[in-house]
Design an enzyme around this catalytic site. Structure first.
Site, PDB file in Angstrom:
ATOM      1  N   GLU A 121      -5.710  -1.330   2.657  1.00 36.33           N
ATOM      2  CA  GLU A 121      -5.050  -1.096   3.940  1.00 36.33           C
ATOM      3  C   GLU A 121      -5.991  -0.331   4.874  1.00 36.33           C
ATOM      4  OE1 GLU A 121      -0.595   0.191   4.859  1.00 36.33           O
ATOM      5  OE2 GLU A 121      -1.808   1.808   4.085  1.00 36.33           O
TER       6      GLU A 121
ATOM      7  N   TYR B 133       0.568   5.091  13.952  1.00 38.17           N
ATOM      8  CA  TYR B 133      -0.871   5.342  13.973  1.00 38.17           C
ATOM      9  C   TYR B 133      -1.527   4.609  15.150  1.00 38.17           C
ATOM     10  CZ  TYR B 133       0.272   7.427   9.500  1.00 38.17           C
ATOM     11  OH  TYR B 133       0.839   8.205   8.528  1.00 38.17           O
TER      12      TYR B 133
ATOM     13  N   CYS C 249      14.211   2.633 -10.461  1.00 38.29           N
ATOM     14  CA  CYS C 249      13.865   3.752  -9.575  1.00 38.29           C
ATOM     15  C   CYS C 249      15.138   4.527  -9.225  1.00 38.29           C
ATOM     16  CB  CYS C 249      13.230   3.165  -8.317  1.00 38.29           C
ATOM     17  SG  CYS C 249      12.908   4.360  -7.017  1.00 38.29           S
TER      18      CYS C 249
ATOM     19  N   ALA D  32       1.342   0.234  11.424  1.00 37.41           N
ATOM     20  CA  ALA D  32       2.676   0.845  11.373  1.00 37.41           C
ATOM     21  C   ALA D  32       2.645   2.356  11.530  1.00 37.41           C
ATOM     22  CB  ALA D  32       3.349   0.464  10.049  1.00 37.41           C
TER      23      ALA D  32
ATOM     24  N   PRO E 214       0.838  -1.204   0.000  1.00 31.13           N
ATOM     25  CA  PRO E 214       0.000   0.000   0.000  1.00 31.13           C
ATOM     26  C   PRO E 214       0.873   1.255   0.000  1.00 31.13           C
ATOM     27  CG  PRO E 214      -0.657  -1.541   1.746  1.00 31.13           C
ATOM     28  CD  PRO E 214       0.631  -2.044   1.184  1.00 31.13           C
TER      29      PRO E 214
END
Ligand code: ADP
Length: 692
Positions: free
Chosen positions: A102, A173, A346, A170, A27
């Site tokens: 998620e 939160y 990337c 994670a 996510p």
């Protein structure tokens, strides 16, 4: 396919579902949420098409007390939200991948500014300024209600087709707030011992599992402390990995997939400047040692050899990816087809995050089609054949914009594209930027395009030839694209000061532009001021370069922090610490207005006169378009006489911008060169709420 990579294509069972391979797009935010369902769906579906076996949508707030505005989440507060997100699940399924959602509650970190709901937290504490007030300490009714909301959201997600639902724990939160002994000071059954602090998480997992566990895999995302020692945002003190491993053992029966993040967000999404590929591996391995369930973790993996090796080592079961999946949605397909040199690697520059966080629309420096799949109908691997591929095209300047334009024209079937560059190498500003300390991986922008250009039979690259207007007119091209880029000003013009700065003359030995510094011009004495009103990578890069050679470097910046743009790419704190260690001093909120022999003068943050002794100054104030070639050519009669039917301008030659925008510009022109007026971007599709 290389047999060594076959392990990456093994199916993996997660609860009641089976992932077709080990490529898993974790996510990550996009800016599309549930408000732009078709944009979201097209953005995710292209990854499934490219071979990612699991594809997740971004974080999905479960109720109005997790209202994230101005950030955009995939709200799943009601059935209408769920139907919007179901469009993505369906699009992902169409390519044989599993779809994940998620489910999320931010607790005290949710601003709730739009919903005006009270913030919720285990205890009424805060470790930093809470704009808008403190949170409510959740009572037992709140706890039960949030858990009901979680179950309701999970049912809705299941009903619209999601295969994987998260109980997101994670990044500091709500789940992590309960788990943290610092944030959770409760004296009831949800506070105190680790078992009590983990109770909210475990109960929620159990409730979600009871509701949908027969149909969906239950994933949970955890944060273990990494080098930054902090598993979350919002100033939440770290949870030691041993505590997290104890939670993993307690919850293992309730979980089908552990999604492991490491440290703070800037570490978890660590940029290539400061983190190597696979940097999270040792931490994921620790989790893997205590669980019987599959583990996924990210790490900016772009090398198939490393991916296979990490799986074989037993550190993870799935290769998690956000940024590499944006840069190249077709990475898995390219590996199966043995096309490794086609992988668009990337750069690890976090421009995707900057765009998503700042502009609420994700984008990528390497892949100009990212986020444009629905609204412009762009696909990263398919390029509609041009109506008239026989028209010859001259592109002047092989920087990011020119290179990209040539690649896309070549892929569209143009047979006579000439990309002409004045310098001996292609790459434009990246030629020198990639050589600055820590920026090596940005060179991947050139490298991928160099491979493509060499493969395209219709494109010829000519280096070492600077074209003047007369050369262009005589060239014999039907279409001309000016991509001559920009240069750093040497005259000291800066925001708020449109006139040249007294003493700013890069012809003098003690005044340097960044390009001159990178080309080898050196200050005449040891004390150097790097003056930054730009705020991104150039001033820190040049400062570090000179400091490494022994110069005493001070960055003077008009901003209140060094390189504020780097905060948007999550690098700010690391960059500042890195430069500090490199021996670079910084002075903030100071404006330089004059350069003398042996000193610079200006004013400080209070407007008081200021000066500093120095032997030289590097001016990183502003760029200026190198646009004269275009203006000299923009005469209709001369163009017509030369047989040129179209003259266009792209990239920094139009206006100096980020590299990602120059590439986008080149890509767009090449895609739309058949349009009635290619100079103007075609209108794009927008998703709007119905007035009803
Ligand atoms: P962008 O990001 O817009 O592509 P850059 O400044 O990075 O811009 O690159 C522009 C490139 O154009 C540079 O490599 C520069 O050497 C080249 N260039 C500029 N003027 C000419 C010219 N007259 N003829 C050929 N190449 C040119």
């Amino acid at each position: 396919m290389d047999a060594r990579h076959a392990i990456l294509f093994e199916p993996v069972r997660i609860g009641p579902k089976t992932l077709p391979n080990r490529f898993y797009q974790v996510p990550h935010a996009s800016g599309f949420g549930s408000a732009k369902p078709r944009t979201q769906a097209a953005f995710r579906a292209v990854k499934a098409e490219g071979g990612w076996g699991g594809v997740c949508v971004e974080y999905a707030p479960i109720s109005q007390d997790s209202d994230e505005i101005p950030a955009i989440g995939a709200d799943i507060w009601d059935d209408r939200d769920a139907r919007a997100l179901g469009v993505s699940a369906e699009a992902i399924h169409a390519h044989g991948a599993l779809a994940g959602l998620e489910l999320y509650h931010g607790g005290w970190s949710s601003p709730n500014g739009s919903s005006r709901a009270v913030r919720l937290a285990p205890s009424q504490l805060t470790s930093q300024l809470q704009w808008g007030g403190l949170a409510k300490e959740m009572d037992s009714a709140d706890i039960a209600r949030v858990q009901r909301d979680w179950v309701g959201a999970a049912r809705r997600a299941r009903d619209v087709g999601f295969d994987i639902v998260y109980v997101y724990g994670a990044h500091g939160y709500l789940m992590t707030q309960f788990l943290s002994a610092h944030a959770n000071r409760r004296t009831d059954g949800y506070g105190g011992s680790l078992a009590n602090r983990g109770r909210f998480w475990l109960e929620t997992l159990a409730a979600v599992r009871d509701a949908v566990g027969g149909d969906c895999a239950i994933a949970t995302r955890i944060a273990v402390h990494g080098d930054s020692g902090v598993p979350g945002a919002e100033g939440l003190p770290g949870i030691h990995i041993d505590d997290m491993l104890a939670l993993v053992k307690m919850a293992d029966d309730l979980v089908d997939l552990w999604d492991v993040t490491v440290g703070s967000w800037p570490e978890d999404s660590g940029t290539s400047r400061y983190y190597p590929e696979g940097h999270e591996r040792p931490w994921a391995h620790r989790v893997k040692e205590v669980t019987a369930k599959p583990v996924v973790s990210v790490g900016r993996y772009s090398s198939p050899d490393l991916m296979a090796e990490v799986i074989r080592s037993g550190a993870v079961d799935l290769i998690g990816s956000a940024r590499q999946a944006i840069a190249d949605p077709f990475l898995p397909r390219k590996i199966t087809e043995g096309r490794l040199d086609e992988i668009r690697e990337c750069t690890g520059s976090n421009v995707c995050i900057l765009r998503e966080e700042t502009f609420n629309h994700v984008g990528c420096v390497q892949n100009a089609t990212a986020g444009e799949e629905y609204r412009r109908g762009w696909h990263p691997e398919s390029f509609p054949a041009a109506a008239d591929t026989g028209r010859s095209v001259l592109i002047v300047g092989a920087g990011p914009a020119g290179m990209e334009c040539a690649v896309v024209l070549g892929k569209r079937g143009f047979t006579a594209v000439h990309l002409v560059e004045a310098e001996p190498e292609i790459g434009g500003r990246l030629r020198w930027a990639r050589r600055l300390p820590t920026l090596g991986n940005w060179g991947r922008i050139i490298d991928w395009r160099a491979v493509q250009l060499a493969r395209l039979p219709g494109v010829q690259v000519i280096t070492g030839r600077r074209l003047a207007a007369a050369d262009v007119l005589e060239y014999g091209a039907d279409l001309v694209v000016i991509a001559t880029g920009s240069a750093w000003r040497g005259d000291g013009v800066q925001p708020g000061y449109p006139d040249p700065m007294p003493g700013a003359d890069p012809g003098l030995p003690h005044v340097l532009t960044p390009e001159q510094a990178c080309a080898g011009k050196r200050p005449p004495g040891p004390r150097v001021v790097v003056y930054d009103t730009d705020g991104y990578y150039v001033a820190p890069g040049v400062a570090e370069l000179l400091a490494a050679e022994g110069f005493e470097v001070t960055v003077i910046t008009t901003f209140s922090v060094l390189s504020p743009v780097s905060d948007q790419t999550l690098e700010g704190d690391m960059l500042r610490a890195h430069l500090h260690r490199a021996g670079v001093s910084v002075s903030h909120a100071t404006t330089i207005t004059g350069i003398g022999a042996g000193s610079v003068t200006g004013h400080d943050r209070h407007g008081e006169p200021w000066s500093a002794a120095c032997d030289a100054i590097v001016l990183v104030t502003q760029q200026v378009s190198q646009g004269t070639l275009y203006t000299e050519l923009a005469d209709g009669q001369a163009l017509a006489a030369a047989g040129i039917s179209g003259l266009y301008r792209i990239g920094d030659a139009v206006a100096p911008r980020m590299i990602s925008e120059a590439i986008f510009d080149g890509h767009r022109l090449a895609r739309e060169i058949d349009a009635e007026d290619p100079a103007q971007p075609s209108p794009y599709r927008r998703e709007r709420a119905d007035p009803a």
